[in-house]
Write an enzyme that holds these catalytic residues in place. Structure first.
Site, mmCIF file in Angstrom:
data_model
loop_
_atom_site.group_PDB
_atom_site.id
_atom_site.type_symbol
_atom_site.label_atom_id
_atom_site.label_comp_id
_atom_site.label_asym_id
_atom_site.label_seq_id
_atom_site.Cartn_x
_atom_site.Cartn_y
_atom_site.Cartn_z
ATOM 1 N N HIS A 46 -7.773 9.283 0.892
ATOM 2 C CA HIS A 46 -8.463 9.430 -0.427
ATOM 3 C C HIS A 46 -9.687 10.696 -0.236
ATOM 4 O O HIS A 46 -10.131 10.688 1.021
ATOM 5 C CB HIS A 46 -9.189 8.151 -0.974
ATOM 6 C CG HIS A 46 -8.261 7.255 -1.479
ATOM 7 N ND1 HIS A 46 -8.409 5.903 -1.405
ATOM 8 C CD2 HIS A 46 -6.953 7.253 -1.554
ATOM 9 C CE1 HIS A 46 -7.430 5.123 -1.907
ATOM 10 N NE2 HIS A 46 -6.155 5.961 -1.761
ATOM 11 N N ASN A 82 0.919 -1.197 -0.053
ATOM 12 C CA ASN A 82 0.034 0.100 0.100
ATOM 13 C C ASN A 82 0.883 1.348 -0.032
ATOM 14 O O ASN A 82 0.255 2.449 0.367
ATOM 15 C CB ASN A 82 -1.135 0.065 0.978
ATOM 16 C CG ASN A 82 -1.854 -1.358 1.322
ATOM 17 O OD1 ASN A 82 -1.823 -2.134 2.086
ATOM 18 N ND2 ASN A 82 -2.670 -1.493 0.187
ATOM 19 N N VAL A 123 1.913 6.990 0.473
ATOM 20 C CA VAL A 123 0.793 5.938 1.095
ATOM 21 C C VAL A 123 -0.366 6.107 0.527
ATOM 22 O O VAL A 123 -0.934 7.007 0.192
ATOM 23 C CB VAL A 123 0.927 6.353 2.602
ATOM 24 C CG1 VAL A 123 -0.127 5.418 3.375
ATOM 25 C CG2 VAL A 123 2.123 6.423 3.258
ATOM 26 N N CYS A 124 -0.897 4.869 0.478
ATOM 27 C CA CYS A 124 -2.347 4.842 -0.352
ATOM 28 C C CYS A 124 -3.079 3.786 0.529
ATOM 29 O O CYS A 124 -3.161 2.756 0.501
ATOM 30 C CB CYS A 124 -2.113 3.736 -1.747
ATOM 31 S SG CYS A 124 -3.708 3.607 -2.397
ATOM 32 N N ILE A 125 -3.954 4.740 1.536
ATOM 33 C CA ILE A 125 -4.962 4.174 2.174
ATOM 34 C C ILE A 125 -6.175 5.018 1.864
ATOM 35 O O ILE A 125 -6.016 6.134 1.606
ATOM 36 C CB ILE A 125 -4.298 4.053 3.732
ATOM 37 C CG1 ILE A 125 -3.976 5.304 4.296
ATOM 38 C CG2 ILE A 125 -3.471 2.823 3.813
ATOM 39 C CD1 ILE A 125 -3.588 5.130 5.731
#
Length: 148
Positions: A94, A81, A88-90
């Site tokens: 978003h 992730n 960081v992609c959580i």
């Protein structure tokens, strides 16, 4: 006059200084810029990251808390992730509202109630429990699946 974002970030910084949270430390990159924070996360126990120290920069938009900050690791980290460039992609980072791709519920995405503390605790949780369903780093997700 200080903006709502400035006042809120100053309060969160003061709170974290008074009541540090186990597992991470946070402060300003530059005393003159409340919108850019330096974060050090201690690798959570019983994970591949245990005992490591991982540095990241958290950058807040001028309309915080209505929009989420971005978080980018400056330390090298291999995780499903985390994009290869460190971003960081959580879900909670978003933009708020419905997911145009239909993967996330609006309740899983950014909400103005999130704080620096809740964001970093979510990242620590992400280190402990990667989401292989929606990887930012496909290679790390594939190798992570093989490790399980």
């Amino acid at each position: 006059m200080a903006s709502q974002a400035c006042l809120l970030l100053q309060k969160q910084l003061k709170d974290l200084c008074k009541n540090p949270v186990d597992g991470f430390s946070a402060g300003l990159v530059d005393e003159n810029n409340i919108f850019e924070w330096s974060v050090t996360i201690i690798g959570p126990p019983d994970t591949l990251y245990e005992g490591g120290f991982f540095n990241a920069i958290m950058s807040f938009p001028p309309n915080y808390p209505n929009s989420p900050p971005t978080v980018k690791f400056t330390s090298e980290i291999w995780h499903p992730n985390v994009y290869p460039d460190g971003r960081v992609c959580i879900s909670i980072l978003h933009p708020p509202g419905d997911d145009p791709n239909g993967y996330e519920l609006a309740s899983e995405r950014w909400m103005p109630v999130h704080t620096v503390e809740s964001i970093v605790l979510s990242i620590i949780s992400m280190l402990s429990s990667p989401n292989d369903e929606s990887p930012a780093n496909v290679e790390a997700a594939v190798s992570d699946c093989r490790l399980s």
